[in-house]
Design a protein around this motif. Structure first.
Motif, mmCIF file in Angstrom:
data_model
loop_
_atom_site.group_PDB
_atom_site.id
_atom_site.type_symbol
_atom_site.label_atom_id
_atom_site.label_comp_id
_atom_site.label_asym_id
_atom_site.label_seq_id
_atom_site.Cartn_x
_atom_site.Cartn_y
_atom_site.Cartn_z
ATOM 1 N N ASP A 18 58.014 47.853 76.130
ATOM 2 C CA ASP A 18 57.781 49.426 75.969
ATOM 3 C C ASP A 18 59.070 50.087 76.756
ATOM 4 O O ASP A 18 59.117 49.775 77.992
ATOM 5 C CB ASP A 18 56.455 49.924 76.877
ATOM 6 C CG ASP A 18 56.200 51.414 76.835
ATOM 7 O OD1 ASP A 18 56.923 51.854 75.835
ATOM 8 O OD2 ASP A 18 55.482 51.704 77.633
ATOM 9 N N THR A 19 59.799 50.606 76.240
ATOM 10 C CA THR A 19 61.031 51.294 76.573
ATOM 11 C C THR A 19 60.876 52.773 76.473
ATOM 12 O O THR A 19 61.770 53.615 76.638
ATOM 13 C CB THR A 19 62.208 50.747 75.914
ATOM 14 O OG1 THR A 19 62.019 51.283 74.656
ATOM 15 C CG2 THR A 19 62.586 49.351 76.109
ATOM 16 N N SER A 20 59.711 53.255 76.327
ATOM 17 C CA SER A 20 59.549 54.580 76.122
ATOM 18 C C SER A 20 59.848 55.340 77.464
ATOM 19 O O SER A 20 60.257 56.494 77.547
ATOM 20 C CB SER A 20 57.928 55.331 75.924
ATOM 21 O OG SER A 20 57.221 54.620 76.820
ATOM 22 N N ARG A 21 59.663 54.670 78.645
ATOM 23 C CA ARG A 21 59.992 55.509 79.852
ATOM 24 C C ARG A 21 61.577 55.521 80.112
ATOM 25 O O ARG A 21 62.008 56.171 81.063
ATOM 26 C CB ARG A 21 59.457 54.438 80.879
ATOM 27 C CG ARG A 21 58.038 54.551 81.234
ATOM 28 C CD ARG A 21 57.322 53.400 82.053
ATOM 29 N NE ARG A 21 57.573 52.160 81.529
ATOM 30 C CZ ARG A 21 57.604 51.174 82.292
ATOM 31 N NH1 ARG A 21 57.055 51.117 83.374
ATOM 32 N NH2 ARG A 21 57.692 50.050 81.543
ATOM 33 N N LEU A 22 62.186 54.803 79.428
ATOM 34 C CA LEU A 22 63.591 55.000 79.582
ATOM 35 C C LEU A 22 64.145 56.207 78.831
ATOM 36 O O LEU A 22 65.452 56.370 78.656
ATOM 37 C CB LEU A 22 64.429 53.643 79.151
ATOM 38 C CG LEU A 22 64.006 52.438 79.775
ATOM 39 C CD1 LEU A 22 64.821 51.086 78.850
ATOM 40 C CD2 LEU A 22 64.429 52.352 81.034
ATOM 41 N N ALA A 23 63.473 56.749 78.052
ATOM 42 C CA ALA A 23 63.849 57.791 77.433
ATOM 43 C C ALA A 23 64.183 59.261 78.250
ATOM 44 O O ALA A 23 64.726 60.450 77.807
ATOM 45 C CB ALA A 23 63.010 58.324 76.278
ATOM 46 N N SER A 24 63.898 59.231 79.536
ATOM 47 C CA SER A 24 64.173 60.452 80.406
ATOM 48 C C SER A 24 65.027 60.165 81.265
ATOM 49 O O SER A 24 65.059 58.853 82.073
ATOM 50 C CB SER A 24 62.699 60.831 81.009
ATOM 51 O OG SER A 24 62.912 61.668 82.097
ATOM 52 N N LYS A 25 66.028 61.150 81.742
ATOM 53 C CA LYS A 25 67.147 60.783 82.552
ATOM 54 C C LYS A 25 66.628 60.821 83.979
ATOM 55 O O LYS A 25 67.038 59.991 84.739
ATOM 56 C CB LYS A 25 67.945 62.159 82.341
ATOM 57 C CG LYS A 25 69.343 61.703 83.143
ATOM 58 C CD LYS A 25 70.496 62.848 82.756
ATOM 59 C CE LYS A 25 71.585 62.651 83.904
ATOM 60 N NZ LYS A 25 72.613 63.582 83.726
ATOM 61 N N LEU A 93 71.460 50.991 81.068
ATOM 62 C CA LEU A 93 70.249 51.356 80.488
ATOM 63 C C LEU A 93 70.504 52.473 79.682
ATOM 64 O O LEU A 93 69.862 52.408 78.554
ATOM 65 C CB LEU A 93 69.243 51.573 81.271
ATOM 66 C CG LEU A 93 68.617 50.228 82.021
ATOM 67 C CD1 LEU A 93 67.420 50.483 83.212
ATOM 68 C CD2 LEU A 93 68.043 49.289 81.152
ATOM 69 N N SER A 94 71.240 53.467 79.958
ATOM 70 C CA SER A 94 71.406 54.815 79.243
ATOM 71 C C SER A 94 72.215 54.236 78.091
ATOM 72 O O SER A 94 72.203 54.975 76.915
ATOM 73 C CB SER A 94 72.105 55.715 79.876
ATOM 74 O OG SER A 94 73.177 55.448 80.358
ATOM 75 N N LYS A 95 73.486 53.458 78.079
ATOM 76 C CA LYS A 95 74.011 53.072 77.168
ATOM 77 C C LYS A 95 73.294 52.231 75.908
ATOM 78 O O LYS A 95 73.482 52.257 74.628
ATOM 79 C CB LYS A 95 75.156 52.054 77.235
ATOM 80 C CG LYS A 95 76.157 53.028 77.957
ATOM 81 C CD LYS A 95 77.480 52.023 78.342
ATOM 82 C CE LYS A 95 78.198 53.038 79.125
ATOM 83 N NZ LYS A 95 79.391 52.019 79.831
ATOM 84 N N ALA A 96 72.116 51.408 76.293
ATOM 85 C CA ALA A 96 71.411 50.481 75.591
ATOM 86 C C ALA A 96 70.455 51.496 74.638
ATOM 87 O O ALA A 96 70.098 51.027 73.621
ATOM 88 C CB ALA A 96 70.611 49.737 76.303
ATOM 89 N N GLN A 97 69.909 52.532 75.257
ATOM 90 C CA GLN A 97 69.180 53.541 74.446
ATOM 91 C C GLN A 97 69.396 54.968 74.630
ATOM 92 O O GLN A 97 69.625 55.171 75.921
ATOM 93 C CB GLN A 97 67.628 53.032 74.928
ATOM 94 C CG GLN A 97 66.440 54.081 74.253
ATOM 95 C CD GLN A 97 65.141 53.714 74.512
ATOM 96 O OE1 GLN A 97 64.914 52.585 75.338
ATOM 97 N NE2 GLN A 97 64.178 54.503 74.340
#
Length: 111
Positions: A18-25, A93-97
């Motif tokens: 689950d990578t939905s938590r990575l969607a926020s800065k 991580l921000s580059k990955a998604q």
């Protein structure tokens, strides 16, 4: 009457996909700070184990207090004087998604 646990469909060895938590800065930055605090804590712990010998008044209680003090020091260092590993992880991580900026907070007073 023991039942074997059935594997959950889509799980990969206990690692969440689950990578939905990575969607926020903000989440990424908070994760970077926590990662840096953990890294600095491990570094301090490693430095403590490299001592030349035991002190005269060393005990389990003083070691536990020193561990708690090191944990607080690591969190303070990560927040106020970061070494940069948390920022590097955040950038990776921000580059990955793609990261979405947080929506502006509205209090209902503006139309």
């Amino acid at each position: 009457m023991s039942q074997a646990a059935a594997p959950i469909a889509g799980s990969t060895g206990g690692v969440s996909m689950d990578t939905s938590r990575l969607a926020s800065k903000e989440n990424l930055e908070a994760a970077g700070k926590r990662f840096e605090a953990i890294f600095v804590g491990m570094m301090l712990k490693s430095m403590r184990t490299a001592s030349l010998g035991e002190g005269l008044f060393d005990s389990k209680a003083s070691q536990q207090f020193r561990d708690m003090q090191d944990q607080q020091l690591a969190q303070s260092m990560a927040a106020h004087a970061p070494i940069g590993i948390g920022k590097a992880m955040t950038e990776f991580l921000s580059k990955a998604q793609p990261v979405e900026a947080a929506a502006p907070a509205t209090d209902g007073s503006t139309p």
